[in-house]
Write a protein that holds these residues in place. Structure first.
Motif, short mmCIF file in Angstrom:
data_model
loop_
_atom_site.label_atom_id
_atom_site.label_comp_id
_atom_site.label_asym_id
_atom_site.label_seq_id
_atom_site.Cartn_x
_atom_site.Cartn_y
_atom_site.Cartn_z
N ILE A 16 0.81 -1.31 -0.09
CA ILE A 16 0.12 -0.06 -0.12
C ILE A 16 0.83 1.15 0.04
N CYS A 17 0.56 2.31 -1.02
CA CYS A 17 1.32 3.38 -1.18
C CYS A 17 0.26 4.42 -0.54
N TYR A 18 0.24 4.82 0.67
CA TYR A 18 -0.80 5.65 1.17
C TYR A 18 -0.32 7.18 1.33
N LEU A 19 -1.15 7.98 0.11
CA LEU A 19 -0.62 9.26 -0.07
C LEU A 19 -1.85 10.15 0.24
N ASN A 20 -2.59 9.75 1.42
CA ASN A 20 -3.88 10.40 1.56
C ASN A 20 -3.92 10.98 3.29
N ALA A 21 -3.05 11.46 3.76
CA ALA A 21 -2.96 11.94 4.95
C ALA A 21 -3.94 12.96 5.07
N ALA A 22 -4.26 13.97 4.13
CA ALA A 22 -5.21 14.92 3.98
C ALA A 22 -6.72 14.43 4.24
N TYR A 23 -6.93 13.13 3.95
CA TYR A 23 -7.96 12.35 4.08
C TYR A 23 -8.26 11.90 5.67
N MET A 24 -7.34 11.24 5.77
CA MET A 24 -7.14 10.69 7.36
C MET A 24 -5.66 9.92 7.54
N THR A 25 -5.40 10.37 8.76
CA THR A 25 -4.10 9.72 9.08
C THR A 25 -4.07 8.29 9.94
N PRO A 26 -3.35 7.43 9.50
CA PRO A 26 -3.54 6.21 10.11
C PRO A 26 -2.87 6.30 11.54
N LEU A 27 -3.56 5.64 12.58
CA LEU A 27 -2.83 5.72 13.66
C LEU A 27 -1.59 4.90 13.98
N THR A 28 -0.75 5.28 14.87
CA THR A 28 0.58 4.60 14.93
C THR A 28 0.36 3.06 15.61
N LYS A 29 1.41 2.48 15.80
CA LYS A 29 1.08 1.19 16.48
C LYS A 29 0.89 1.55 18.19
N GLU A 30 1.75 2.70 18.36
CA GLU A 30 1.66 2.79 19.86
C GLU A 30 0.29 3.65 20.14
N GLN A 31 -0.33 4.47 19.14
CA GLN A 31 -1.78 4.86 19.36
C GLN A 31 -2.72 3.40 19.70
#
Length: 378
Positions: A16-31
């Motif tokens: 997966i090449c995710y270039l969509n942080a302006a849509y929604m940012t994935p949570l980190t593993k720590e989150q």
């Protein structure tokens, strides 16, 4: 400082090449871990004490304040941008025949509230047309100069949500103050990804949803309230925003006074025991990376993406006017076809109008760049 790719902190499949942080940012593993702990606590409410209603929220307030160079007391906890805009509209004066300034194709949450307010009092909406050269700052200041003190409220983003073109808020704020207009900002597409200084900009209200560049969960955000408005009217009346709400035994000793600073504007149930720890961890991570470092890294990354788009025959937003983190590429009528090609290559991006919106973050590495380079040429 250019940061190394941080993909190891996220659970993003290699294909997966995710270039969509302006849509929604994935949570980190720590989150994710923080969220699991929060869910486990919610299974045992007898372990939640009165003291647990306050500390995490106050940490969020402080961390968000650090990102904005603002006092923690000036930060309110809100569920959405629309909530913050409604709060601003409740407090800012608008007389009949006075105007509110917005941008063409501005995000709806920063438009509908102002349309409603203008309709209510007999005011007017003035819309700044999209500049052909992507220079929103000049376009806005020219309209401000043209209409002068007819404009009572200026409601703007920091970065246009579809094109990534940035506005010089310090410059615009100076003009607003000269003509006596209040400045209300939607920072959702900039806070956390580029430096913003509330002391230099000095807006009246600045509002942000947290689930994009602030790396938070959906349904939590923040609102900066300038000290001059901190005695204003909150959108709702909830118990926890009142003075002495820490003492649960005496909550029915009703208080007319509020908690200090912008806390009176906090949403009800702000303590959100599941989402708040996730949000806190996202803000902590941003500050660990450093906002200036994030911006520098994403600027270099988007410069490479812009070059690839240009080679493919498309026109990126003028580099002189775009934000470091959000790259708009003018693609004309090719949107549906291009989006299908990107999707087939497992590249996630967004099309807004006639603009391809590329929004990478620190999880992007050389392999992702190679996948995009191949997909954009197809």
């Amino acid at each position: 400082m250019i940061l190394a790719p941080q993909r190891h902190l996220f659970d993003i499949p290699r294909n997966i090449c995710y270039l969509n942080a302006a849509y929604m940012t994935p949570l980190t593993k720590e989150q994710h871990r923080a969220g699991q702990e929060a869910l486990s606590l919610s299974m045992h409410p007898w372990e939640v004490s009165a003291d647990d209603f306050f500390p995490v929220v106050e940490e969020i307030r402080s961390l968000a304040g650090q990102i904005l160079n603002a006092d923690a007391d000036s930060m309110a906890i809100i569920p959405a941008v629309s909530y913050g805009m409604a709060t601003a509209a409740k407090n800012l004066p608008l007389a009949p025949r006075e105007a509110i300034l917005v941008l063409e194709e501005q995000f709806p949450s920063n438009v509908y509230e102002w349309q409603s307010l203008a309709d209510k009092v007999g005011g007017e909406i003035i819309t700044v047309a999209t500049p052909k050269d992507d220079d929103w700052t000049t376009a806005v200041t020219e309209v401000l100069e043209q209409f002068g003190n007819r404009i009572s409220i200026v409601a703007l983003p920091h970065v246009h949500w579809s094109s990534g073109a940035a506005l010089d808020l310090v410059c615009i704020s100076a003009v607003c103050k000269r003509i006596g207009a209040a400045l209300v900002l939607d920072l959702t597409q900039s806070i956390g990804a580029m430096p913003i200084d509330m002391q230099k900009v000095d807006p009246d209200f600045a509002i942000a949803g947290g689930y994009k560049w602030m790396m938070g969960p959906y349904s939590l955000g923040v609102m900066y309230v300038a000290p001059r408005w901190q005695q204003g009217k909150p959108l709702e009346q909830n118990w926890i925003a009142r003075k002495a709400s820490e003492d649960f035994r005496r909550l029915v000793n009703y208080q007319s006074d509020y908690q200090p600073g912008a806390r009176r504007f906090d949403m009800g149930e702000r303590s959100n025991f599941i989402l708040a720890p996730i949000y806190r961890e996202g803000l902590r991570q941003l500050l660990e990376w450093g906002i200036e470092n994030i911006a520098e890294t994403l600027m270099a990354l988007n410069a490479r993406f812009a070059a690839l788009a240009l080679d493919a025959g498309f026109r990126p937003v003028n580099a002189a006017y775009r934000g470091p983190h959000l790259l708009g590429v003018h693609i004309g009528t090719a949107g549906d076809e291009l989006l299908m090609k990107l999707k087939a290559a497992n590249v996630s991006a967004s099309v807004r109008g006639d603009t391809l919106r590329i929004a990478p973050h620190l999880w992007i590495d050389e392999q992702d760049e190679a996948v995009f380079a191949s997909a954009i040429k197809v």
